[in-house]
Design a protein around this motif. Sequence first.
Motif, PDB file in Angstrom:
ATOM      1  N   LYS A   1      32.115 -17.070  -6.989  1.00  0.00           N
ATOM      2  CA  LYS A   1      31.817 -18.475  -7.216  1.00  0.00           C
ATOM      3  C   LYS A   1      32.876 -19.309  -6.491  1.00  0.00           C
ATOM      4  N   SER A   2      32.437 -20.154  -5.600  1.00  0.00           N
ATOM      5  CA  SER A   2      33.394 -20.930  -4.804  1.00  0.00           C
ATOM      6  C   SER A   2      34.299 -21.771  -5.682  1.00  0.00           C
ATOM      7  N   TYR A   3      35.581 -21.762  -5.322  1.00  0.00           N
ATOM      8  CA  TYR A   3      36.625 -22.517  -6.028  1.00  0.00           C
ATOM      9  C   TYR A   3      36.748 -22.126  -7.499  1.00  0.00           C
ATOM     10  N   GLU A   4      36.244 -20.946  -7.834  1.00  0.00           N
ATOM     11  CA  GLU A   4      36.412 -20.431  -9.191  1.00  0.00           C
ATOM     12  C   GLU A   4      36.981 -19.018  -9.149  1.00  0.00           C
ATOM     13  N   GLY A   5      36.164 -18.052  -8.731  1.00  0.00           N
ATOM     14  CA  GLY A   5      36.679 -16.703  -8.686  1.00  0.00           C
ATOM     15  C   GLY A   5      35.606 -15.642  -8.584  1.00  0.00           C
ATOM     16  N   ILE A   6      36.007 -14.417  -8.904  1.00  0.00           N
ATOM     17  CA  ILE A   6      35.166 -13.230  -8.798  1.00  0.00           C
ATOM     18  C   ILE A   6      34.756 -12.792 -10.199  1.00  0.00           C
ATOM     19  N   ILE A   7      33.486 -12.439 -10.350  1.00  0.00           N
ATOM     20  CA  ILE A   7      33.005 -11.950 -11.646  1.00  0.00           C
ATOM     21  C   ILE A   7      32.135 -10.721 -11.446  1.00  0.00           C
ATOM     22  N   GLU A   8      32.267  -9.735 -12.335  1.00  0.00           N
ATOM     23  CA  GLU A   8      31.449  -8.532 -12.250  1.00  0.00           C
ATOM     24  C   GLU A   8      30.036  -8.835 -12.730  1.00  0.00           C
ATOM     25  N   LEU A   9      29.059  -8.202 -12.074  1.00  0.00           N
ATOM     26  CA  LEU A   9      27.649  -8.383 -12.415  1.00  0.00           C
ATOM     27  C   LEU A   9      27.038  -7.059 -12.836  1.00  0.00           C
TER      28      LEU A   9
ATOM     29  N   ASN B   1      21.773  -3.920 -12.604  1.00  0.00           N
ATOM     30  CA  ASN B   1      20.362  -3.790 -12.973  1.00  0.00           C
ATOM     31  C   ASN B   1      19.711  -5.130 -13.285  1.00  0.00           C
ATOM     32  N   THR B   2      20.496  -6.059 -13.836  1.00  0.00           N
ATOM     33  CA  THR B   2      19.923  -7.332 -14.271  1.00  0.00           C
ATOM     34  C   THR B   2      20.496  -8.541 -13.541  1.00  0.00           C
ATOM     35  N   GLY B   3      21.677  -8.395 -12.929  1.00  0.00           N
ATOM     36  CA  GLY B   3      22.330  -9.526 -12.271  1.00  0.00           C
ATOM     37  C   GLY B   3      23.116 -10.405 -13.230  1.00  0.00           C
ATOM     38  N   SER B   4      23.141 -10.071 -14.504  1.00  0.00           N
ATOM     39  CA  SER B   4      23.878 -10.875 -15.484  1.00  0.00           C
ATOM     40  C   SER B   4      25.374 -10.621 -15.366  1.00  0.00           C
ATOM     41  N   GLU B   5      26.163 -11.598 -15.795  1.00  0.00           N
ATOM     42  CA  GLU B   5      27.612 -11.516 -15.667  1.00  0.00           C
ATOM     43  C   GLU B   5      28.217 -10.637 -16.758  1.00  0.00           C
ATOM     44  N   ILE B   6      29.273  -9.901 -16.360  1.00  0.00           N
ATOM     45  CA  ILE B   6      29.978  -9.003 -17.277  1.00  0.00           C
ATOM     46  C   ILE B   6      31.456  -9.386 -17.276  1.00  0.00           C
ATOM     47  N   GLY B   7      32.046  -9.473 -18.434  1.00  0.00           N
ATOM     48  CA  GLY B   7      33.486  -9.663 -18.516  1.00  0.00           C
ATOM     49  C   GLY B   7      33.944 -11.049 -18.129  1.00  0.00           C
ATOM     50  N   ASN B   8      35.236 -11.131 -17.756  1.00  0.00           N
ATOM     51  CA  ASN B   8      35.875 -12.410 -17.482  1.00  0.00           C
ATOM     52  C   ASN B   8      36.017 -12.673 -15.990  1.00  0.00           C
ATOM     53  N   LEU B   9      36.059 -13.936 -15.648  1.00  0.00           N
ATOM     54  CA  LEU B   9      36.230 -14.369 -14.266  1.00  0.00           C
ATOM     55  C   LEU B   9      37.653 -14.062 -13.791  1.00  0.00           C
ATOM     56  N   ILE B  10      37.766 -13.532 -12.559  1.00  0.00           N
ATOM     57  CA  ILE B  10      39.072 -13.355 -11.919  1.00  0.00           C
ATOM     58  C   ILE B  10      39.326 -14.612 -11.085  1.00  0.00           C
ATOM     59  N   ASN B  11      40.258 -15.445 -11.508  1.00  0.00           N
ATOM     60  CA  ASN B  11      40.491 -16.745 -10.875  1.00  0.00           C
ATOM     61  C   ASN B  11      41.138 -16.570  -9.508  1.00  0.00           C
ATOM     62  N   THR B  12      40.550 -17.199  -8.493  1.00  0.00           N
ATOM     63  CA  THR B  12      41.095 -17.122  -7.134  1.00  0.00           C
ATOM     64  C   THR B  12      41.507 -18.488  -6.589  1.00  0.00           C
ATOM     65  N   GLY B  13      41.540 -19.509  -7.454  1.00  0.00           N
ATOM     66  CA  GLY B  13      42.013 -20.824  -7.025  1.00  0.00           C
ATOM     67  C   GLY B  13      40.904 -21.852  -7.001  1.00  0.00           C
ATOM     68  N   ASN B  14      41.303 -23.127  -7.225  1.00  0.00           N
ATOM     69  CA  ASN B  14      40.296 -24.191  -7.315  1.00  0.00           C
ATOM     70  C   ASN B  14      40.649 -25.433  -6.500  1.00  0.00           C
ATOM     71  N   THR B  15      41.549 -25.287  -5.516  1.00  0.00           N
ATOM     72  CA  THR B  15      41.881 -26.421  -4.661  1.00  0.00           C
ATOM     73  C   THR B  15      41.109 -26.326  -3.352  1.00  0.00           C
ATOM     74  N   SER B  16      41.270 -27.365  -2.513  1.00  0.00           N
ATOM     75  CA  SER B  16      40.477 -27.435  -1.275  1.00  0.00           C
ATOM     76  C   SER B  16      40.768 -26.284  -0.316  1.00  0.00           C
TER      77      SER B  16
END
Length: 377
Positions: free
Chosen positions: A203-211, A214-229
Motif C-alpha cells: 500500500k503506497s505510503y503505508e507499508g507491506i501486508i501479508e495476504l 486463496n482469498t486475497g484477504s489481509e493477514i496480520g499487521n502492516l509492516i510500515n515503510t514510511g508515509n512521507t513524499s
Amino acid sequence: MKHFFSILALFILISCSSDDSEDNQDQKTIIQSVLPSLSASSTNIGETITINGQNFNPNIACTIKFNGTNGQITQITSNTISVTVPVGATSGQIELTTNGVTLNVGYITVNGTNRLFAYKQWGTIVELNPVTGAETKTLVYGTGSNYLKDLGYFAPTNEIIAQGVGNTSKLFKVKLTDKTVKEITFAGYDQLIITSTKLYGYKSYEGIIELNPNTGSEIGNLINTGNTSGDYLYGLIYNDATNEIIGEKYGNDKNVNLVNKICKIKLFDNSVIESTYSGYDELIPASNGKLYAYRGLKRIVELNPATGAENKTLKNISDPHISNFTYFPQTNQLIGKKNIYNNGIVTSKFLKLNLTDNSLSENNILKDDYDYLIVTN
C-alpha cells in the motif's frame, strides 16, 4: 541412465512413395510407436530415454521434441528410438515427427527444470521455449480482468498469480496443471509481491501486508515503510536468499539533491533497513543467492545483496528499450527482451545474458512485445 517406460500401442500412418505403383499413389506403412505411462514418466537433463515400438525405420529422418525443444537422437533401431533430453527441455508432451506426421507420444516430467511463461497485454498467457523464446502453447486466452499486472509464480499452489485491473481489483490465479482460472474480488494494491511461500501486497505510503493466497484477504499487521513524499517504494522484488522484500525509494535531500535508497523489509522479524545506493531500472533476484540489477543505457551489474553496492559490472549496455529481466536457473541466464522500433513497427528480441561467461545473445525474435516474463521454480 536410461528410462524404459511401459507401453501402449498407438498407430500412425507414414506415407512412402512408390514409382512402381500402377496408379502412382502413396503406399501406407503402419508403424507402431509407444506411449510412456504417466506413472513412470520422469527424467533429467542429459539423460537418455527410449521410445519402444515396432517397425521404426533407421533410414527415415525423424525429430523428437520435449515440450517444443528438439532432443538429440542417439540411436534408431526397428524397435527403439533413443534420445537425449536436451538443455532447455521442460516438463510436457513428447512429440515424434517423421515423414511429415507428428505423434504425441506422451507426457514426461523433466526433474529440476524451470518453465518460462509470458503475458500479452489484455489477456493471453503463453508458455515459451526458454532456449528460443518461441511460443509452445497457450495457457490462458483472454481473462475477465481488463489488464493483469504483477504476474509471478506461486510454488505452493503451482499457480501464476497476478492482480487484475479493471472496474474492480481482482486476484487472478491460473493453475498450471489444468489451466483453470479463478478471479477473486479483493482490495487491490500498488504491487503484489510473491515470495517462495507467501503473498504480500504493498500500500503506497503505508507499508507491506501479508495476504491469504486463496482469498486475497489481509493477514496480520502492516509492516510500515514510511508515509512521507519520499517514501514511495518502486520495483519491489523478493530475494529468497535473504528472505527480504527489496525496493527502491528516491527523493530530495535537504540540499534538494535527488537521492536513491534501497529499502529492505526483513520478513523474519519485519524490520526495515534503508541505505543510499546508485539506483537502477530493475532489480533481479536470483535463486543462486545473488542479486543483479539493470540500469538503462549503461550496464547490467551484480550487487552485494546485503548493502546494495555494486560488486562488478557484467555487461555494458548502450541499447535503449531493454526490459523484463528475470533469472532462469536452469541455464544460469538473465533473460529479457529488447525492442527495436522501425517506422512505427516494433520487433522484440529474446535477450539472454549467460552468467557463466557474461556473453549476451539476441538471436531470436519474440512473437510479441510481452509485458511480463514469468519463470517457475
